[in-house]
Design an enzyme around this catalytic site. Structure first.
Site, PDB file in Angstrom:
ATOM      1  CB  SER A 111      -1.044   0.153   1.158  1.00  0.00           C
ATOM      2  OG  SER A 111      -0.226  -0.210   2.410  1.00  0.00           O
ATOM      3  CB  THR A 155     -41.575  24.227  -8.476  1.00  0.00           C
ATOM      4  OG1 THR A 155     -42.851  24.562  -9.436  1.00  0.00           O
ATOM      5  CG2 THR A 155     -41.884  25.100  -7.290  1.00  0.00           C
ATOM      6  CG  HIS A 156     -42.511  20.857 -11.464  1.00  0.00           C
ATOM      7  ND1 HIS A 156     -42.732  19.519 -10.945  1.00  0.00           N
ATOM      8  CD2 HIS A 156     -43.162  21.595 -10.507  1.00  0.00           C
ATOM      9  CE1 HIS A 156     -43.448  19.365 -10.206  1.00  0.00           C
ATOM     10  NE2 HIS A 156     -44.073  20.303  -9.719  1.00  0.00           N
ATOM     11  CB  SER A 192     -14.469  26.053 -27.642  1.00  0.00           C
ATOM     12  OG  SER A 192     -14.476  25.226 -28.659  1.00  0.00           O
ATOM     13  CE  LYS A 200     -19.716  26.767 -26.228  1.00  0.00           C
ATOM     14  NZ  LYS A 200     -19.486  25.524 -26.109  1.00  0.00           N
ATOM     15  CD  GLU A 249     -19.618  22.357 -18.271  1.00  0.00           C
ATOM     16  OE1 GLU A 249     -19.741  21.434 -19.271  1.00  0.00           O
ATOM     17  OE2 GLU A 249     -19.122  23.411 -18.773  1.00  0.00           O
ATOM     18  CE1 TYR A 292      -6.136  -3.934   8.594  1.00  0.00           C
ATOM     19  CE2 TYR A 292      -5.388  -5.942   8.235  1.00  0.00           C
ATOM     20  CZ  TYR A 292      -5.461  -4.615   7.761  1.00  0.00           C
ATOM     21  OH  TYR A 292      -4.798  -4.329   6.710  1.00  0.00           O
ATOM     22  CE  LYS A 323      -4.210   2.526   4.903  1.00  0.00           C
ATOM     23  NZ  LYS A 323      -5.092   1.488   4.940  1.00  0.00           N
TER      24      LYS A 323
END
Ligand code: ARG
Length: 476
Positions: free
Chosen positions: A22, A154-155, A276, A282, A289, A316, A324
């Protein structure tokens, strides 16, 4: 020769070393591993388990090893499996066989549980601090927009106008719950498992409380089996982190929508957008995002860890090494998102006029016409039907409620009088929601006053707990 090589007659298969090691990821725990070892070795001497002079040599060696690891000067190997054995090996290389006394009365099982808790409690304080900064940014936007009206949805259909300040404060309270959840979980993280040994405790006359105090823990884990088997605190963190991610993601989605040409409610600062490679015009809300997108990995880590722990017998099991990477990645993911979020919100340009137009050129004041009729003793259900007719008429005529003349209003209901124009203005509509927690300006101000008190609690918590963490260091 492995540190545990005594009962083996063959070297480990190389693939096994690679598969089970590890060190690739648990080297993140180096600092905490050494902090824990320093407390442990001091305790061993205090309890007369090893001589004081040996403890001093070991402590000195540990600090050198710690500095070397942090400076990237130590060689960490997969052959030595994990951070615990790498540190011990480096220590013995540094100070000779006396280094072999460090592990007296201790197992990697209680050691790794300790390291995880030390790591996480520090992360909890850092993340709380970052959440508070995001809250502050939202709060500042709220303060600047106590007169900014936008449609509430709403919606995702325009519903009733709300103050932009009210909308920002909704997130402030969401993140407040996150801060409180992290703070509450800290109590359960901050318990020392050291002294549980491999699983059953140890035959040495150790002092678990001494170690716990040295490391500023609030107490010790009460049951040695539980101490080494428990990863609830990891799951609890991943769960809390998942909610933070959900909250960030919802806000991100709004930012993405609001910054589109279709909404045009906000403009994110150039510094927090990207372009872009093909379309020169753009300006993309990539940060929002990506924060939204990274929610998936955080949820994934939660489900992963829940599944890893499910069905594990006490105590254990090597499975638990899987605790981890998900935890580290979640901490890093949130830190990255939160660091960007505060300045992104702070620098966001709020297009107040566009928001206002979206309210003015809309039917989101229809409820208020119905409420007005109710005020004239018309039952709400009847009022609802009347206003439905009015709205339908307006839609057909390409008009909004405020475009109708009083005569036109009265063809629908003679209860409507000329004071209707004051009632239906966006500002009036907002301020009519004068109920605790509502969107009326004075009610939003109330929320902000309450939030400021909560901010004070947060700061106090952070100060106390940051001190707990900074109180010791292995650097001389
Ligand atoms: N690297 C191990 C882990 O992270 C440390 C504990 C190993 N204990 C053991 N008995 N193999 O879980």
């Amino acid at each position: 020769m492995k540190l545990w090589g005594g009962r083996f007659t063959k070297p480990t298969n190389e693939l096994v070393d690679e598969y089970t090691a590890s060190i690739r990821f648990d080297q993140k725990l180096a600092k905490y591993d050494i902090q824990g070892s320093l407390a442990h070795v001091e305790m061993l001497a205090k309890c007369g388990i090893i001589p004081e002079s040996d403890a001093k040599t070991i402590a000195k060696g540990l600090k050198v090893v710690g500095q070397k690891i942090l400076a990237g000067e130590a060689e960490l190997t997969e052959a030595n499996e994990d951070i615990h054995m790498n540190v011990e090996k480096l220590l013995i290389d540094e100070i000779g066989p006396v280094g072999g006394k460090l592990h007296t009365g201790r197992s990697r099982n209680d050691q790794v549980a300790l390291d995880m808790r030390l790591y996480l409690r520090e992360a909890l304080v850092t993340l709380s601090q970052q959440l508070v900064e995001v809250q502050q940014a939202l709060f500042t936007q709220a303060k600047d927009n106590l007169d900014t009206v936008l449609p509430g949805y709403t919606h995702l259909q325009r519903a009733q106008p709300v103050l932009f300040a009210h909308h920002m404060m909704a997130y402030v309270f969401m993140f407040q719950r996150d801060v409180e959840r992290l703070a509450d979980s800290f109590k359960r993280v901050n318990q020392s498992p050291l002294g549980a040994g491999a699983l059953a405790g140890t035959s040495f006359p150790i002092d678990r409380h001494f170690v716990a105090e040295k490391l500023n823990f609030d107490g010790i884990c009460d049951n040695s089996l539980d101490a080494v088997s428990d990863r609830d605190f990891v799951i609890e963190f991943l769960s809390n982190a998942s909610l933070v991610s959900a909250h960030l993601s919802r806000l991100c989605e709004e930012l993405v929508q609001w910054s589109s040409a279709e909404f045009n409610f906000v403009e994110l600062d150039d510094a927090f957008c990207t372009g872009s490679s093909m379309m020169p015009q753009k300006k993309n809300p990539d940060v929002a995002e990506l924060v939204r997108g990274k929610t998936g990995r955080v949820y994934g880590h939660l489900i992963g860890m829940l599944t890893t722990l499910k069905g594990l017998p006490l105590a254990y099991n090597k499975d638990m090494q899987e605790d981890k990477e998900g935890m580290f990645d979640t901490v890093e993911t949130l830190k990255g998102a939160l660091a960007l979020f505060a300045p992104m919100i702070e620098t966001m340009d709020v297009k107040k006029e566009n928001m206002y137009q979206a309210v003015a050129k809309d039917y989101s004041n229809a409820t208020d016409l119905a409420d007005y009729l109710v005020g004239k003793d018309l039952p709400f259900r009847d009022a609802h039907a009347v206003v439905g007719q009015v709205v339908l008429h307006c839609i057909n005529e390409g008009k909004f409620l405020l475009d109708l003349s009083l005569e036109q209003f009265q063809t629908f209901s003679t209860l409507i009088d000329k004071d209707i124009y004051d009632v239906l203005s966006p500002k009036a509509v907002v301020n009519a929601r004068n109920v605790a927690g509502g969107t009326a300006k004075n009610r939003v101000e109330e929320q902000m006053t309450k939030a400021e008190k909560l901010f004070e609690n947060n700061s106090a918590w952070i100060e106390v707990h940051a001190n707990k963490i900074e109180a010791f260091s292995f650097e001389d």
